[in-house]
Design a protein around this motif. Structure first.
Motif, PDB file in Angstrom:
ATOM      1  N   GLY A 124      38.219  22.304  31.228  1.00 33.10           N
ATOM      2  CA  GLY A 124      39.659  22.536  31.244  1.00 33.10           C
ATOM      3  C   GLY A 124      40.125  22.971  32.620  1.00 33.10           C
ATOM      4  O   GLY A 124      39.329  23.390  33.468  1.00 33.10           O
ATOM      5  N   LEU A 125      41.435  22.878  32.832  1.00 34.55           N
ATOM      6  CA  LEU A 125      42.015  23.246  34.116  1.00 34.55           C
ATOM      7  C   LEU A 125      42.690  24.608  34.026  1.00 34.55           C
ATOM      8  O   LEU A 125      43.546  24.823  33.175  1.00 34.55           O
ATOM      9  N   SER A 126      42.282  25.501  34.898  1.00 36.48           N
ATOM     10  CA  SER A 126      42.927  26.815  34.970  1.00 36.48           C
ATOM     11  C   SER A 126      44.021  26.800  36.027  1.00 36.48           C
ATOM     12  O   SER A 126      43.941  26.084  37.023  1.00 36.48           O
ATOM     13  N   THR A 127      45.030  27.604  35.774  1.00 41.17           N
ATOM     14  CA  THR A 127      46.091  27.830  36.758  1.00 41.17           C
ATOM     15  C   THR A 127      45.751  29.058  37.583  1.00 41.17           C
ATOM     16  O   THR A 127      45.271  30.065  37.047  1.00 41.17           O
ATOM     17  N   ILE A 128      46.000  28.995  38.885  1.00 42.19           N
ATOM     18  CA  ILE A 128      45.710  30.122  39.774  1.00 42.19           C
ATOM     19  C   ILE A 128      46.942  30.437  40.607  1.00 42.19           C
ATOM     20  O   ILE A 128      47.614  29.547  41.112  1.00 42.19           O
ATOM     21  N   ILE A 129      47.228  31.732  40.725  1.00 40.02           N
ATOM     22  CA  ILE A 129      48.258  32.217  41.642  1.00 40.02           C
ATOM     23  C   ILE A 129      47.552  32.980  42.759  1.00 40.02           C
ATOM     24  O   ILE A 129      46.761  33.887  42.486  1.00 40.02           O
ATOM     25  N   LEU A 130      47.827  32.602  43.998  1.00 36.77           N
ATOM     26  CA  LEU A 130      47.210  33.231  45.163  1.00 36.77           C
ATOM     27  C   LEU A 130      48.242  33.976  46.000  1.00 36.77           C
ATOM     28  O   LEU A 130      49.401  33.580  46.092  1.00 36.77           O
ATOM     29  N   SER A 131      47.781  35.053  46.632  1.00 32.28           N
ATOM     30  CA  SER A 131      48.607  35.783  47.590  1.00 32.28           C
ATOM     31  C   SER A 131      47.702  36.382  48.661  1.00 32.28           C
ATOM     32  O   SER A 131      46.501  36.600  48.425  1.00 32.28           O
ATOM     33  N   LYS A 132      48.269  36.639  49.816  1.00 36.90           N
ATOM     34  CA  LYS A 132      47.524  37.352  50.854  1.00 36.90           C
ATOM     35  C   LYS A 132      47.556  38.850  50.602  1.00 36.90           C
ATOM     36  O   LYS A 132      46.757  39.596  51.166  1.00 36.90           O
ATOM     37  N   ASP A 133      48.478  39.303  49.753  1.00 35.20           N
ATOM     38  CA  ASP A 133      48.654  40.717  49.440  1.00 35.20           C
ATOM     39  C   ASP A 133      48.205  40.984  48.010  1.00 35.20           C
ATOM     40  O   ASP A 133      48.837  40.518  47.053  1.00 35.20           O
ATOM     41  N   LYS A 134      47.125  41.755  47.842  1.00 32.44           N
ATOM     42  CA  LYS A 134      46.606  42.009  46.497  1.00 32.44           C
ATOM     43  C   LYS A 134      47.562  42.832  45.642  1.00 32.44           C
ATOM     44  O   LYS A 134      47.473  42.827  44.414  1.00 32.44           O
ATOM     45  N   ASP A 135      48.502  43.522  46.270  1.00 31.99           N
ATOM     46  CA  ASP A 135      49.479  44.329  45.538  1.00 31.99           C
ATOM     47  C   ASP A 135      50.866  43.690  45.532  1.00 31.99           C
ATOM     48  O   ASP A 135      51.875  44.377  45.368  1.00 31.99           O
ATOM     49  N   ILE A 136      50.916  42.378  45.664  1.00 31.29           N
ATOM     50  CA  ILE A 136      52.200  41.700  45.801  1.00 31.29           C
ATOM     51  C   ILE A 136      53.126  41.937  44.614  1.00 31.29           C
ATOM     52  O   ILE A 136      54.358  42.016  44.768  1.00 31.29           O
ATOM     53  N   GLY A 158      55.306  26.313  44.293  1.00 33.95           N
ATOM     54  CA  GLY A 158      54.562  25.500  43.338  1.00 33.95           C
ATOM     55  C   GLY A 158      54.524  24.060  43.811  1.00 33.95           C
ATOM     56  O   GLY A 158      55.136  23.701  44.821  1.00 33.95           O
ATOM     57  N   LEU A 159      53.794  23.217  43.074  1.00 32.56           N
ATOM     58  CA  LEU A 159      53.701  21.813  43.463  1.00 32.56           C
ATOM     59  C   LEU A 159      54.964  21.041  43.128  1.00 32.56           C
ATOM     60  O   LEU A 159      55.439  20.235  43.896  1.00 32.56           O
ATOM     61  N   MET A 192      53.481  34.045  47.321  1.00 30.75           N
ATOM     62  CA  MET A 192      52.448  33.558  46.398  1.00 30.75           C
ATOM     63  C   MET A 192      52.544  32.039  46.323  1.00 30.75           C
ATOM     64  O   MET A 192      53.601  31.453  46.564  1.00 30.75           O
ATOM     65  N   ILE A 193      51.426  31.409  45.977  1.00 29.70           N
ATOM     66  CA  ILE A 193      51.420  29.975  45.698  1.00 29.70           C
ATOM     67  C   ILE A 193      50.721  29.723  44.373  1.00 29.70           C
ATOM     68  O   ILE A 193      49.896  30.529  43.924  1.00 29.70           O
ATOM     69  N   ILE A 194      51.057  28.607  43.762  1.00 34.20           N
ATOM     70  CA  ILE A 194      50.489  28.202  42.479  1.00 34.20           C
ATOM     71  C   ILE A 194      49.640  26.948  42.696  1.00 34.20           C
ATOM     72  O   ILE A 194      50.120  25.955  43.253  1.00 34.20           O
ATOM     73  N   ILE A 195      48.379  26.983  42.264  1.00 35.34           N
ATOM     74  CA  ILE A 195      47.513  25.810  42.376  1.00 35.34           C
ATOM     75  C   ILE A 195      46.646  25.717  41.118  1.00 35.34           C
ATOM     76  O   ILE A 195      46.599  26.645  40.305  1.00 35.34           O
ATOM     77  N   SER A 196      45.958  24.599  40.966  1.00 34.86           N
ATOM     78  CA  SER A 196      45.006  24.452  39.866  1.00 34.86           C
ATOM     79  C   SER A 196      43.614  24.849  40.339  1.00 34.86           C
ATOM     80  O   SER A 196      43.324  24.817  41.542  1.00 34.86           O
ATOM     81  N   LEU A 197      42.750  25.178  39.399  1.00 34.38           N
ATOM     82  CA  LEU A 197      41.392  25.578  39.749  1.00 34.38           C
ATOM     83  C   LEU A 197      40.627  24.474  40.494  1.00 34.38           C
ATOM     84  O   LEU A 197      39.951  24.771  41.483  1.00 34.38           O
TER      85      LEU A 197
END
Length: 273
Positions: free
Chosen positions: A105-117, A129-130, A177-182
């Motif tokens: 299955g495909l997981s959704t991931i949200i990434l940030s440079k700031d862990k406390d964003i 997002g895409l 933040m950005i949204i990508i797939s696993l």
């Protein structure tokens, strides 16, 4: 009379030959750049060319919205490989049949440079997002909404055409933040890049990309079923799984896409309103 008959025979021969070399068109959702999509699916193209003894072309679109509109129109693609929400629409609106997917299955991931964003007081946060109807985007937006980050209040969304572009946007401090797939996270994020970002959210695995087809361009649905089954057991299929890191294939069950009502409704609203 002989000249006329000869001319008719030539025209008939040309017509038959033309139908034989009419290319098979595979439509693949634009989850990455065109270059990456072509590279990841060369094994599928090569296998189908040998299997059907016909040329095969791989096409995508500039974004998920355009791609979905083409799928729903029903005449652009012979075989479709797309996200589950867009697969449901292609099934309902253009009579495609879901045939095969991936075991992983495909997981959704949200990434940030700031862990406390998510604790930031500098609102609204800018999230990339895409595309408004890409599955990871809709999934991530639903999660952020449930965390209290309402669009237009605490978050603002913009969209880009490729995951590698969104990663660059984040690293250059043009998004919070950005949204990508696993799969794209695995393929595009090197260890060096991973050290620069934090995974803010990773969903449980959701349905993977779906292969759909229908009776079209001289190939029946039953022939597509056999072709995809053969691909899943071939050396080309094995190599495809190694490249995409999607582990294995599985046939679609009739109810596999039944639990996507809310996300499909939102997809329809964004496409046609």
């Amino acid at each position: 009379m002989k000249i006329r008959l000869l001319s008719l025979a030539i025209l008939f021969t040309i017509s038959c030959f033309g139908s034989q070399i009419n290319p098979i068109i595979i439509g693949i959702a634009p989850h990455s750049s065109t270059r990456v999509i072509l590279k990841l699916h060369q094994d599928l193209r090569v296998f189908l060319e040998k299997y059907f003894q016909r040329p095969v072309e791989i096409l995508t679109a500039k974004n998920f919205s355009e791609f979905s509109m083409r799928c729903n129109e029903g005449s652009y693609y012979d075989l479709i490989l797309t996200s589950p929400n867009l697969a449901v629409l292609a099934q309902k609106m253009a009579s495609y049949t879901p045939l095969m997917t991936y075991k992983k299955g495909l997981s959704t991931i949200i990434l940030s440079k700031d862990k406390d964003i998510l604790k930031s007081t500098q609102l609204p946060l800018h999230v990339v997002g895409l595309d408004p109807v890409s599955f990871p985007t809709l999934d991530a937006q639903d999660w952020l909404d449930k965390q209290g980050f309402k669009e237009g209040e605490k978050v603002e969304y913009t969209y880009t055409s490729a995951t590698d572009s969104s990663i660059s946007i984040l690293l250059n401090n043009h998004a919070d933040m950005i949204i990508i797939s696993l799969p794209n996270y695995i393929k595009l994020m090197t260890d060096k890049l991973k050290d620069k970002v934090t995974v803010i959210y990773q969903s449980e695995p959701k349905p993977s990309r779906i292969f759909l087809a229908k009776d079209k361009n001289g190939i029946t649905l039953e022939q597509w079923k056999k072709a995809l089954d053969a691909f899943s057991k071939s050396s080309e299929g094995e190599n495809h799984l190694k490249i995409t890191k999607l582990e294995g294939f599985k046939k679609m069950a009739p109810n596999d896409l039944d639990n996507l009502g809310e996300i499909v409704d939102k997809t329809i609203h964004r496409l046609y309103n």
